[in-house]
Scaffold this active site. Structure first.
Site, PDB file in Angstrom:
ATOM      1  N   GLY A  51      -0.278   4.701   0.983  1.00  0.00           N
ATOM      2  CA  GLY A  51      -1.500   5.900   1.148  1.00  0.00           C
ATOM      3  C   GLY A  51      -1.015   7.281   1.057  1.00  0.00           C
ATOM      4  O   GLY A  51      -0.120   7.529   0.569  1.00  0.00           O
ATOM      5  N   GLY A  52      -1.769   8.105   1.760  1.00  0.00           N
ATOM      6  CA  GLY A  52      -1.599   9.530   1.703  1.00  0.00           C
ATOM      7  C   GLY A  52      -0.465   9.986   2.369  1.00  0.00           C
ATOM      8  O   GLY A  52       0.337  10.769   2.122  1.00  0.00           O
ATOM      9  N   ASP A  84     -10.216   9.634  10.714  1.00  0.00           N
ATOM     10  CA  ASP A  84     -10.234   9.175   9.263  1.00  0.00           C
ATOM     11  C   ASP A  84     -10.893   7.940   9.277  1.00  0.00           C
ATOM     12  O   ASP A  84     -10.383   7.016   8.713  1.00  0.00           O
ATOM     13  CB  ASP A  84      -8.669   9.324   8.842  1.00  0.00           C
ATOM     14  CG  ASP A  84      -8.798   9.384   7.207  1.00  0.00           C
ATOM     15  OD1 ASP A  84      -9.808   9.552   6.967  1.00  0.00           O
ATOM     16  OD2 ASP A  84      -7.554   8.967   6.944  1.00  0.00           O
ATOM     17  N   GLY A 139       0.817  -1.093  -0.093  1.00  0.00           N
ATOM     18  CA  GLY A 139       0.139  -0.097  -0.154  1.00  0.00           C
ATOM     19  C   GLY A 139       0.808   1.077   0.032  1.00  0.00           C
ATOM     20  O   GLY A 139       2.036   1.281   0.450  1.00  0.00           O
TER      21      GLY A 139
HETATM   22  N1  LIG Z   1      -1.052  -3.639   9.544  1.00  0.00           N
HETATM   23  C1  LIG Z   1      -1.515  -3.942   8.165  1.00  0.00           C
HETATM   24  N2  LIG Z   1      -1.789  -5.231   7.545  1.00  0.00           N
HETATM   25  C2  LIG Z   1      -1.969  -5.396   6.106  1.00  0.00           C
HETATM   26  N3  LIG Z   1      -2.354  -4.286   5.579  1.00  0.00           N
HETATM   27  C3  LIG Z   1      -2.332  -3.052   6.190  1.00  0.00           C
HETATM   28  C4  LIG Z   1      -1.800  -2.898   7.381  1.00  0.00           C
HETATM   29  N4  LIG Z   1      -1.732  -1.406   7.493  1.00  0.00           N
HETATM   30  C5  LIG Z   1      -1.879  -0.841   6.363  1.00  0.00           C
HETATM   31  N5  LIG Z   1      -2.301  -1.965   5.416  1.00  0.00           N
HETATM   32  C6  LIG Z   1      -2.871  -1.436   3.995  1.00  0.00           C
HETATM   33  O1  LIG Z   1      -2.262  -0.162   3.679  1.00  0.00           O
HETATM   34  C7  LIG Z   1      -3.407   0.512   3.285  1.00  0.00           C
HETATM   35  C8  LIG Z   1      -2.669   2.110   3.835  1.00  0.00           C
HETATM   36  O2  LIG Z   1      -2.350   2.189   5.021  1.00  0.00           O
HETATM   37  P1  LIG Z   1      -2.617   3.284   5.933  1.00  0.00           P
HETATM   38  O3  LIG Z   1      -4.146   3.498   5.963  1.00  0.00           O
HETATM   39  O4  LIG Z   1      -2.111   3.014   7.387  1.00  0.00           O
HETATM   40  O5  LIG Z   1      -1.606   4.262   5.500  1.00  0.00           O
HETATM   41  P2  LIG Z   1      -2.114   5.744   5.185  1.00  0.00           P
HETATM   42  O6  LIG Z   1      -0.674   6.325   4.268  1.00  0.00           O
HETATM   43  O7  LIG Z   1      -2.338   6.781   6.171  1.00  0.00           O
HETATM   44  O8  LIG Z   1      -3.265   5.780   4.204  1.00  0.00           O
HETATM   45  P3  LIG Z   1      -4.377   6.772   3.642  1.00  0.00           P
HETATM   46  O9  LIG Z   1      -3.833   8.144   3.807  1.00  0.00           O
HETATM   47  O10 LIG Z   1      -4.645   6.497   2.398  1.00  0.00           O
HETATM   48  O11 LIG Z   1      -5.599   6.545   4.482  1.00  0.00           O
HETATM   49  C9  LIG Z   1      -4.505   0.132   4.124  1.00  0.00           C
HETATM   50  O12 LIG Z   1      -5.752   0.549   3.543  1.00  0.00           O
HETATM   51  C10 LIG Z   1      -4.356  -1.331   4.202  1.00  0.00           C
HETATM   52  O13 LIG Z   1      -4.551  -1.948   2.872  1.00  0.00           O
HETATM   53 MG   LIG Z   2      -5.333   5.076   5.588  1.00  0.00          MG
END
Ligand SMILES: Nc1ncnc2c1ncn2[C@@H]1O[C@H](COP(=O)(O)OP(=O)(O)OP(=O)(O)O)[C@@H](O)[C@H]1O
Ligand SMILES: [Mg+2]
Length: 413
Positions: free
Chosen positions: A26-27, A137, A24
Site C-alpha cells: 500500500g501507500g 481513509d 499487498g
Molecule cells: N489483515 C489482513 N489480511 C489480509 N489482507 C490484508 C490485511 N491487511 C491488509 N491487507 C491487504 O493489503 C492491502 C493494503 O493494506 P493496508 O491498507 O493496511 O496498507 P496501506 O499501505 O496503508 O495501504 P494504502 O495506503 O494503499 O491504503 C489491503 O487493501 C488488503 O488487501
Molecule cells: Mg489501505
C-alpha cells in the site's frame, strides 16, 4: 522489483512468523501472508521500513489494540521492530472490497450485497468512533472479508495509519484546527477534507456514502480526474441526490443526515443503521442470502459495464493519458483511489500514546482469549520519538543485524 521488498518468502520474523507471500504494497507499507510457527495459524504481517519518513505503524498498532474485541476488527497478534522495519502481525483476512467489486461481471455489486456490507461498514466506523478515533481513509480497499468460510460473510476494517483522535482525555471533542492538511484518498474524500478542514465523524460517513454509490454503480463520476482540487470542485457542485439513482430512496435520509452534520456533531448511527435495515427488510433481502462473491459468475456475462451517472465536463488536461486511453465503461480505471497522504498526527501520537505502556500491556493481556505471548511494540522510551530507528533500539524484538529476517534453515523440501 521483488528484491526491494523488505521480506522474501521463507524469511522468519522474530523466529515465529514465516513469510509465505506478499499480498499487498500500500501507500505506507508492505503486507505479507505468513504462518505463525507457534499456533500454525495463517497471519498477516504489515511492515514499514524504518527509513521511511512517514511512520504510520505506531498509530496502526495503537488503534488496532484499542479496537480489540470489536466485531469488524482483526485480532492483534504481535508487533515489534528491528533495524530495518517496524511490523504488526494480525489475523489474516480475505480479499478486500475493491478487488471483490472489480471481480464482478459489471464491476458493481448488487443492491442486496451493497446494503448488507454498507450496514457492516457503518458499524465498523461507529466502533472506531466509539474509541475516540476517526479513520480518515475509509475506502473499499481498507475493508476485507474474512478468510475462511465461516468468516467470509463478515467485513473487517483495515488500515488505521491515518487515524486521528478527535476526543480529549476527558472525552470532549477536540477543538478543530484552523487548517488541517488533506488526509485520505481523493476519490472517497469528503468536500470538507478537500477544503483541508479538520475532519469529524461525519467525514468518515461521507466516504462510506461515496463507497455505496460506487458499489452499486461501479463508478463515481470523478473517477477519471486526477487533480485533487478539481475532484473537490466537482464534488462541491455535484447534485448528490442524483448519485442515489440506483440506491433506495430511503438512503436520501442518509445523505441529508451527513449534509446536516458539522465537525463536532455525533452522527445518529442508530438511525442510519435503521435505514439500512429497513431497506433490507422491505426488499425481502435475507441476511443469509449469498453475497455477490459467493455466487457463481454466469458464463455468458460480458465485459464489465458500469451504470452511467450524470457527468460534468472534465477539462482534458485533468485526465491522465492512461485513463484517456481506457474505454469509458471500464470500471476499474483507478486514477484517484490510491492517493492517500501521510499522517499529520505524529506529535499527538507521541503525547497520547505511551508506547512502552502499550507494549507492556500487550505482554500481559490476553486478547480474545489467546494465551500466545505477544512481542513488544515499537519502543519509544522518549528517545526515538520518530521511530526512525536511528538510535539504539531497546525492545525485545531486536535481533542482531542479519538475523532479523533471516532465511530459515532448510525447512524440508
Ligand atoms: N489483515 C489482513 N489480511 C489480509 N489482507 C490484508 C490485511 N491487511 C491488509 N491487507 C491487504 O493489503 C492491502 C493494503 O493494506 P493496508 O491498507 O493496511 O496498507 P496501506 O499501505 O496503508 O495501504 P494504502 O495506503 O494503499 O491504503 C489491503 O487493501 C488488503 O488487501
Ligand atoms: Mg489501505
Amino acid at each position: 522489483m521483488a528484491n526491494e521488498d523488505l521480506l522474501q518468502p521463507g524469511h522468519v520474523v522474530k523466529e515465529r512468523w514465516k513469510i509465505l507471500k506478499k499480498i499487498g504494497g500500500g501507500g505506507f507499507g508492505e503486507i505479507y501472508e505468513g504462518l505463525d510457527l507457534v499456533t500454525q495459524e495463517q497471519v498477516a504481517l504489515k511492515l514499514e521500513s524504518s527509513q521511511q519518513p512517514k511512520q504510520v505503524l505506531k498509530m496502526e498498532v495503537a488503534v488496532l489494540k484499542k479496537l480489540q474485541g470489536k466485531e469488524h476488527i482483526c485480532r492483534f497478534i504481535g508487533c515489534g521492530r528491528n533495524d530495518r522495519f517496524n511490523y504488526v502481525v494480525m489475523q489474516l483476512q480475505g480479499k478486500n472490497l475493491a478487488e471483490l467489486r472489480r471481480a464482478q461481471p459489471r464491476g458493481a455489486f448488487s443492491l442486496s450485497t451493497t446494503l448488507r456490507i454498507g450496514l457492516q461498514i457503518l458499524k465498523a466506523i461507529e466502533s472506531i468512533h466509539e474509541v475516540g478515533f476517526l479513520h480518515r481513509d475509509i475506502k473499499p480497499s481498507n475493508f476485507a472479508i474474512g478468510r475462511n468460510p465461516h468468516r467470509m460473510r463478515k467485513v473487517y476494517m483495515l488500515d488505521f495509519g491515518l487515524a486521528r483522535q478527535f476526543t480529549t482525555g476527558t472525552g470532549e471533542v477536540r477543538p478543530p484546527r484552523a487548517a488541517a492538511g488533506f488526509r485520505g484518498t481523493v476519490r472517497y474524500a469528503s468536500v470538507n477534507a478537500h477544503k483541508n478542514k479538520e475532519m469529524g465523524r461525519h467525514d468518515d460517513l461521507w466516504s462510506l456514502f461515496y463507497m455505496l454509490v460506487e458499489f452499486v454503480n461501479g463508478q463515481l463520476p470523478w473517477r477519471k480526474i486526477k487533480d485533487k482540487e478539481q475532484v473537490g470542485l466537482m464534488k462541491e457542485k455535484y447534485d448528490h441526490k442524483s448519485l442515489l439513482k440506483q440506491l433506495p430512496l430511503d438512503l436520501q435520509v442518509f445523505l441529508e443526515h451527513i449534509q446536516s452534520l458539522e465537525y463536532a456533531d455525533k452522527p445518529d448511527y442508530k438511525m442510519l443503521a435503521n435505514l439500512f435495515e429497513n431497506c433490507i427488510r422491505l426488499r425481502g433481502i435475507r441476511y443469509s442470502d449469498p453475497y455477490d462473491w459467493e455466487k457463481p459468475i454466469p458464463a455468458n456475462e460480458g465485459l464489465p459495464s458500469t451504470r452511467s451517472l450524470p457527468t460534468v465536463a472534465i477539462p482534458s488536461a485533468l485526465t491522465t493519458a492512461a485513463t484517456l486511453n481506457q474505454p469509458s465503461a471500464t470500471p476499474n480505471v483507478d486514477t484517484n483511489n490510491q492517493e492517500n497522504v501521510e499522517p499529520d498526527n505524529k506529535k499527538e501520537l507521541e503525547a497520547q500514546l505511551d508506547y512502552e505502556n502499550l507494549c507492556r500491556k500487550a505482554r500481559t493481556q490476553s486478547i480474545e482469549g489467546s494465551t500466545v505471548p505477544y512481542t513488544t511494540a515499537i519502543s519509544n522510551h522518549g528517545r526515538d520519538k520518530n521511530c526512525n530507528a536511528t538510535v539504539p533500539i531497546t525492545d525485545n524484538t531486536r535481533q542482531p543485524p542479519g538475523q532479523v529476517a533471516r532465511k530459515p534453515a532448510v525447512q524440508g523440501t
